[in-house]
Design an enzyme around this catalytic site. Sequence first.
Site, PDB file in Angstrom:
ATOM      1  N   HIS A   1       0.837  -1.207   0.000  1.00 11.87           N
ATOM      2  CA  HIS A   1       0.000   0.000   0.000  1.00 11.87           C
ATOM      3  C   HIS A   1       0.875   1.263   0.000  1.00 11.87           C
ATOM      4  O   HIS A   1       0.732   2.134  -0.854  1.00 11.87           O
ATOM      5  CB  HIS A   1      -0.909  -0.023   1.239  1.00 11.87           C
ATOM      6  N   GLU A   2       1.775   1.324   0.948  1.00  9.48           N
ATOM      7  CA  GLU A   2       2.613   2.523   1.055  1.00  9.48           C
ATOM      8  C   GLU A   2       3.521   2.658  -0.163  1.00  9.48           C
ATOM      9  O   GLU A   2       3.826   3.758  -0.604  1.00  9.48           O
ATOM     10  CB  GLU A   2       3.433   2.512   2.351  1.00  9.48           C
TER      11      GLU A   2
ATOM     12  N   HIS B   1       1.683   4.503  -2.841  1.00  9.48           N
ATOM     13  CA  HIS B   1       1.781   5.962  -2.674  1.00  9.48           C
ATOM     14  C   HIS B   1       3.151   6.450  -3.161  1.00  9.48           C
ATOM     15  O   HIS B   1       3.264   7.492  -3.789  1.00  9.48           O
ATOM     16  CB  HIS B   1       1.631   6.341  -1.201  1.00  9.48           C
TER      17      HIS B   1
ATOM     18  N   HIS C   1       3.317   6.863  -6.823  1.00 13.58           N
ATOM     19  CA  HIS C   1       2.582   8.068  -7.230  1.00 13.58           C
ATOM     20  C   HIS C   1       3.498   9.303  -7.131  1.00 13.58           C
ATOM     21  O   HIS C   1       3.426  10.210  -7.946  1.00 13.58           O
ATOM     22  CB  HIS C   1       1.366   8.209  -6.315  1.00 13.58           C
TER      23      HIS C   1
HETATM   24 ZN   LIG Z   1      -2.896   5.215   2.049  1.00  5.27          ZN
END
Ligand SMILES: [Zn+2]
Length: 671
Positions: free
Chosen positions: A461-462, A465, A468
């Site tokens: 998940h991290e 990010h 991104h």
């Molecule tokens: Zn998040």
Amino acid sequence: MTNPILSNWTTPFEIAPFADISDDDFAPALDQAMTAHNAEIDAIAANPDTPTFANTVEALEAAGAQLDKVLSVFFTVAGADSNPKREELQRVFSPKLSAHFSGISSNKALFERVADLWARREDLKLTEEQARVLMLTHRGFVRAGAALDGDEDARMQEIKSRLASLGTSFTQNLLADERDWFMDLTEQDLQGLPDFVVNAARAAGAEKGAVGPVVTLSRSLIVPFLQFSPRRDLREKAYRAWAARGANGGETDNRDIAAEILDLREERAKLLGYDNFADYKLETEMARTPDRVRELLMQVWEPAKARADADAEILTRMMQKDGVNGPLEAWDWRYYAEKRRKAEHDLDEAELKPYLQLDRMIEASFACANRLFGLEFKPLNVPLYHPDCRAWEVTRNGRHVAVFIGDYFARGSKRSGAWCSAMRAQARFPKEQAPIVINVCNFAKGDPALLSYDDARTLFHEFGHALHQMLSNVTYESISGTSVARDFVELPSQLYEHWLEVPEVLAEFATHAETGEPMPQVMLEKVLNAANFDQGFQTVEYVASALVDLAFHDGDAPADPMAKQAEVLAGLGMPQAIGMRHATPHFAHVFAGDGYSSGYYSYMWSEVMDADAFAAFEEAGGAFDPERAKALEDNILSTGGSREAEDLYLAFRGRLPGVDALLKGRGLIAA
Ligand SMILES: [Zn+2]
């Protein structure tokens, strides 16, 4: 001597020179940087020349470079490696910073220049990205109230300050209720509880100065207690106390505070020219209107409720077998659901863990980014703020892309949870700057360090990010990387979690720490199925809260929020054995501050998109389909906030997201 934070950093890739910085450097650096920023702002506002995009909007973009440096270093260490001094600094800095930034957004002379540009926007010959930055800059000022004059302006300031203090009281009351209540347990009351709950109850008892073990209202203790305690009387007592937080009468009661907050928010929105607070709040979001949010939530609600009702029947029968008659209650659900989980797909965490080595999971996250986007990762030896931190240089086709830092282990000096931040965001203006991105997690140390399945998901998940940020390719920093709408920002991160579940990824990287064997197929299937368990309950408790949040802000503020909550739940046919995930008197997301007010839906909004976006890969030819990967990078991962979120998604997918993939993913409709 120059303050090392404000000096020119001559380190590799201009990473902050952590080793040279002492805690005493922060306060003077912050003061100096704010003074410098104010001087820059004053110069822009007082410029006698006619406003241009360059002398106003670009000048604003370039201003505050020193402040960026100070804050990136300070927030990195204050979150991930704090100490009493840094905590004290944070208490001092936070009101100073909010005064600083609100001073800028209420600077009339500055706003007039921006408003002048906005009025002439068609004639300015701006690029698409520049037009977007002008729109966002102008909108930011208007939303902060910069266009208000006289009495309206004064009233707006009053409302803001009253809202800030009400938010603080709400939080403090909630903390007080959580702190003050606990329930003593005898040794006999501990029967049936697994070791980790017993240990947590003993530790909590010691902390409260109680004679023996206790249950507190902390989610990490009360939830497992409700899950495992066979004592229905104790579960009921604990659950009722948990549900009553913020609604116990007396000094810490939050119900009147909630009503006043809703009233002031409505007034604030109307002063700014919106019909209601939800319209104001959603203007900047992908969802844009309350109706679209409601429509989406209701599409999820119906199948979730149907599943929850069916599950309730199964759990009720289990309860009757235990000799308990009458309806299943909110304090029974977790207990019987846990029994059912154990019977249907018991997954032994201890057996699973050796297959999830931290280092191999990091490798897996890198390998997926390599196959999808051609990124390569090379360990980088640079001094950081803690010996646990690791760094990699990220390149593509031999060209520098970013520096990626991982700080994975839990320690007392780190706040809980996991997060990703850019120590330096990507931008090309005023000069080319490559990102430095950090992922911070709280995994247990070990040799080798082993993860739970949830930990591994968090890691992916991290890292989503981080992608991104790292793949961002825009001109202006204010719209770079994760500077996007709140209901869009979790798309890249939640989407990346899907690659952990790709069977070939687990087969290659989930290898046993001692034997090196890949995870057995049976275990793999159990892992994937366990993720879908009890989704009727979880979806219902979440969506009910999101719909109540929306109803509070979409229209006139209710005089009695508790009556409004009851009305919404009755209208929905809320199952009797499921409580809201957050009921009004303790709904901190909505009342502690503005962050998630009429925005609690956004978790689900993002989940709808991530499920739908991953389905695009599956439809196209698999998780690593190169064309889909390119479309993802071109339209979502590289574009930051340079276009409306909806347009970005449309460009990637060719249509807006539908809820089917989410419902299948949660097991709420047949796959
Ligand atoms: Zn998040």
